[in-house]
Write an enzyme that holds these catalytic residues in place. Structure first.
Site, PDB file in Angstrom:
ATOM      1  N   LEU A 103       8.438  -9.226  11.495  1.00  0.00           N
ATOM      2  CA  LEU A 103       8.746  -7.929  10.924  1.00  0.00           C
ATOM      3  C   LEU A 103      10.127  -8.009  10.283  1.00  0.00           C
ATOM      4  CD1 LEU A 103       7.569  -5.469  13.750  1.00  0.00           C
ATOM      5  CD2 LEU A 103       6.350  -6.098  11.656  1.00  0.00           C
ATOM      6  N   ASP A 104      10.311  -7.302   9.175  1.00  0.00           N
ATOM      7  CA  ASP A 104      11.601  -7.289   8.504  1.00  0.00           C
ATOM      8  C   ASP A 104      12.682  -6.725   9.416  1.00  0.00           C
ATOM      9  OD1 ASP A 104      10.104  -8.085   6.331  1.00  0.00           O
ATOM     10  OD2 ASP A 104       9.993  -6.070   5.482  1.00  0.00           O
ATOM     11  N   LYS A 105      13.922  -6.977   9.031  1.00  0.00           N
ATOM     12  CA  LYS A 105      15.065  -6.512   9.816  1.00  0.00           C
ATOM     13  C   LYS A 105      15.034  -5.002  10.012  1.00  0.00           C
ATOM     14  CE  LYS A 105      20.132  -6.906  10.005  1.00  0.00           C
ATOM     15  NZ  LYS A 105      21.337  -7.472   9.329  1.00  0.00           N
ATOM     16  N   HIS A 186       7.134  -9.148   3.054  1.00  0.00           N
ATOM     17  CA  HIS A 186       7.322  -7.792   2.528  1.00  0.00           C
ATOM     18  C   HIS A 186       6.046  -7.218   1.904  1.00  0.00           C
ATOM     19  CE1 HIS A 186      12.009  -8.198   2.003  1.00  0.00           C
ATOM     20  NE2 HIS A 186      11.621  -8.085   3.267  1.00  0.00           N
TER      21      HIS A 186
END
Length: 233
Positions: A103-105, A186
């Site tokens: 998962l992205d930051k 993303h």
């Protein structure tokens, strides 16, 4: 439970299989007090005593963790500071844990981790066709026409490829559920950005039939139950 001794040692995070094979040939592996030079030898971890490089090997079953990832941390298993690993107790930090889909930051929600390589591969492989459910909030109103566009596959111009069919369930003007079966970088954000909208908040709610435990606060985690594991069998 019968298993290869090199897997038993590897699960205990004592060494790599390559090193175990090499060191066993040098006499560094003992099973029930006998030197064994074949690292593929089968053992019963609950019965046999295994000593590797002078250390008694304690066996444990594979670990399966559900975490409610908090914002601001990256998904990287070989670092501590600034990663989701810093939210784990020291016991888990000594294990060879892999993260199931990053998962992205700034993305929050359901994150799975495990020492079971087959489990990890199954969940991240697009060929498994396992839906991942996300809750999104966008900067602009969500055009209802995106439901059909997502279903047909969005063209991602920056990578020159067409994404797999995705499901879009609009909740209100700027909120929706998105379901995808691939984990490209993303991806959910790009589905919207390639249709003139921007995701400003993203949270993963489910992987397949496994939903995020609502009792877990951001940064909290627990091990999966047998019933939850059976959802992926």
């Amino acid at each position: 439970m019968i298993m290869r001794v090199d897997k038993m040692i590897g699960n205990a995070n004592l060494d790599t299989r390559k090193n175990i094979k090499r060191n066993a040939k040098k006499g560094a592996l003992l099973i029930n007090g006998e030197i064994i030079k074949d690292s593929s030898t089968k053992v019963d971890p609950n019965v046999d005593e295994v000593v590797y490089m002078g250390e008694l090997v304690d066996y444990f079953d594979n670990i399966y963790i559900m975490m409610n990832k908090r914002e601001g941390l990256i998904c990287q298993s070989n670092e501590l500071d600034g990663t989701v690993m810093q939210d784990l107790d020291d016991f888990y930090l000594n294990l060879d844990i892999s993260i199931v889909g990053r998962l992205d930051k700034d993305t929050t929600g359901l994150l799975l981790m495990s020492t079971d390589g087959k489990f990890v591969h199954k969940l991240i492989s697009p060929n498994s066709n396992i839906w991942k459910k996300y809750e999104v909030e966008t900067s602009k109103k969500i055009d209802p026409s995106l439901v059909e566009i997502f279903r047909n596959g969005v063209y991602i111009k920056e990578d020159d490829y067409t994404a797999r069919s995705a499901k879009l369930e609009i909740l209100d003007e700027r909120k929706a559920y998105v379901y995808v079966t691939e984990g490209r970088f993303h991806l959910v954000k790009r589905l919207f950005s390639n249709n003139n909208n921007e995701v400003i908040k993203l949270r993963r709610l489910a992987i397949g039939d496994l939903e995020l435990d609502s009792s877990l606060n951001p940064g909290q985690y627990r091990e999966l139950s047998k019933e939850e594991l059976n959802l992926f069998i």
